[in-house]
Design an enzyme around this catalytic site. Structure first.
Site, PDB file in Angstrom:
ATOM      1  N   ASP A 102       0.869  -1.180   0.000  1.00 30.29           N
ATOM      2  CA  ASP A 102       0.000   0.000   0.000  1.00 30.29           C
ATOM      3  C   ASP A 102       0.907   1.233   0.000  1.00 30.29           C
ATOM      4  OD1 ASP A 102      -1.711  -2.136   0.566  1.00 30.29           O
ATOM      5  OD2 ASP A 102      -2.924  -1.015   2.003  1.00 30.29           O
ATOM      6  N   LYS A 167      -7.105   3.256  -2.532  1.00 38.73           N
ATOM      7  CA  LYS A 167      -7.403   3.216  -1.097  1.00 38.73           C
ATOM      8  C   LYS A 167      -7.581   4.638  -0.593  1.00 38.73           C
ATOM      9  CE  LYS A 167      -4.912   1.890   3.182  1.00 38.73           C
ATOM     10  NZ  LYS A 167      -3.761   1.133   3.721  1.00 38.73           N
ATOM     11  N   LYS A 201     -10.433   0.173  -1.458  1.00 35.77           N
ATOM     12  CA  LYS A 201     -10.206  -0.073  -0.030  1.00 35.77           C
ATOM     13  C   LYS A 201     -10.438   1.188   0.792  1.00 35.77           C
ATOM     14  CE  LYS A 201      -6.513  -1.413   3.240  1.00 35.77           C
ATOM     15  NZ  LYS A 201      -5.147  -1.983   3.378  1.00 35.77           N
TER      16      LYS A 201
END
Length: 259
Positions: A102, A167, A201
């Site tokens: 990430d 995300k 996400k």
């Protein structure tokens, strides 16, 4: 099964159970691995700092859940625009054995009008991840971007540069995931026609079974009930797990963590 129970079971299996604290230790990460194996199923992944990946890998294997994926973070949480450092951190995370990375998008550079550096940074990290069969999620920090047009732009740039997921947040700023930013980001996935290959996400601030149900409802509305699987949807959270387990009849809903 009630609607809340059904959505809670879905959400649990989509969780990236997270600890990203300055005081993390091997013991805390081992405990996180144990928590990821629940009486009603496993979380999709755990999300930890890179240095803890080896102990997490060992623990997950020893407890019989080697399929729980290990995610980590790079360029985190600051989202600086130094491509070489972000790439070096991403390569190091891969070398540690991460299944997923990430990376924080250089959102402040975008706010200052620089679209190119974000594209180049994500593209470089994607190339490193693709070579190692590692999934890349890009954190755009919606609570700092604030503006809908900027949230859309950061999402679009990340996807064009090769993100496997977009995300919302690091969980380290004042405003993290919101249903409003989630909808904007998923609409970008829909509008670009990439829902087969790009996931979403929400992270930070998704704390209750009811919260998770709201986020899943947006995904179901936009893409149908079958889209939000572990390849296309994750929740970045820690305290959420206790609430989901309580909704499913396990535990008291209390958690030590606030992410």
């Amino acid at each position: 099964m009630t609607d809340l129970k059904a959505s809670s079971l879905r959400a649990l299996k989509l969780m990236d159970l997270t600890t990203l604290n300055d005081d993390d230790t091997d013991e805390k990460v081992i405990a996180l691995c144990h928590q990821a194996k629940t009486p009603v199923g496993n979380t999709a992944a755990i999300c930890i700092y890179p240095r803890f990946i080896p102990i997490a890998r060992k623990t997950l294997k020893e407890q019989g859940t080697p399929e729980i994926r290990i995610a980590t973070v790079t360029n985190f949480p600051h989202g600086n625009d130094d491509i070489e450092i972000a790439l070096a951190e991403t390569r190091a995370a891969i070398a540690y054995g991460a299944d997923e990375v990430d990376v924080v998008f250089p959102y402040r550079a975008l706010m200052a009008g620089n679209e190119q550096v974000g594209f180049d940074l994500v593209k470089a990290c994607k190339e490193a991840c693709a070579a190692a069969n590692v999934m890349l999620k890009v954190i755009i920090e919606t609570g700092e971007l604030k503006d809908e047009a900027l949230i859309r732009k950061a999402s679009e740039i990340s996807i064009k540069a090769g993100a496997d997921f977009i995300k919302t947040s690091t969980g380290k700023v004042a405003v993290n995931a919101t249903p409003e930013s989630a909808r904007i980001m998923m609409e970008v996935i829909r509008d670009m026609g990439v829902e087969k290959t790009v996931g979403f996400k929400p992270a930070g601030g998704v704390r209750t079974a009811e919260d998770a149900q709201k986020y899943l409802a947006i995904a179901d509305e936009l893409f149908g009930a079958d889209w939000a699987d572990a390849r296309h949807y994750r929740f970045g959270a820690s305290s959420l797990l206790a609430s989901l387990l309580k909704a499913l009849g396990h535990g008291d809903g209390k958690s030590a963590s606030s992410y």
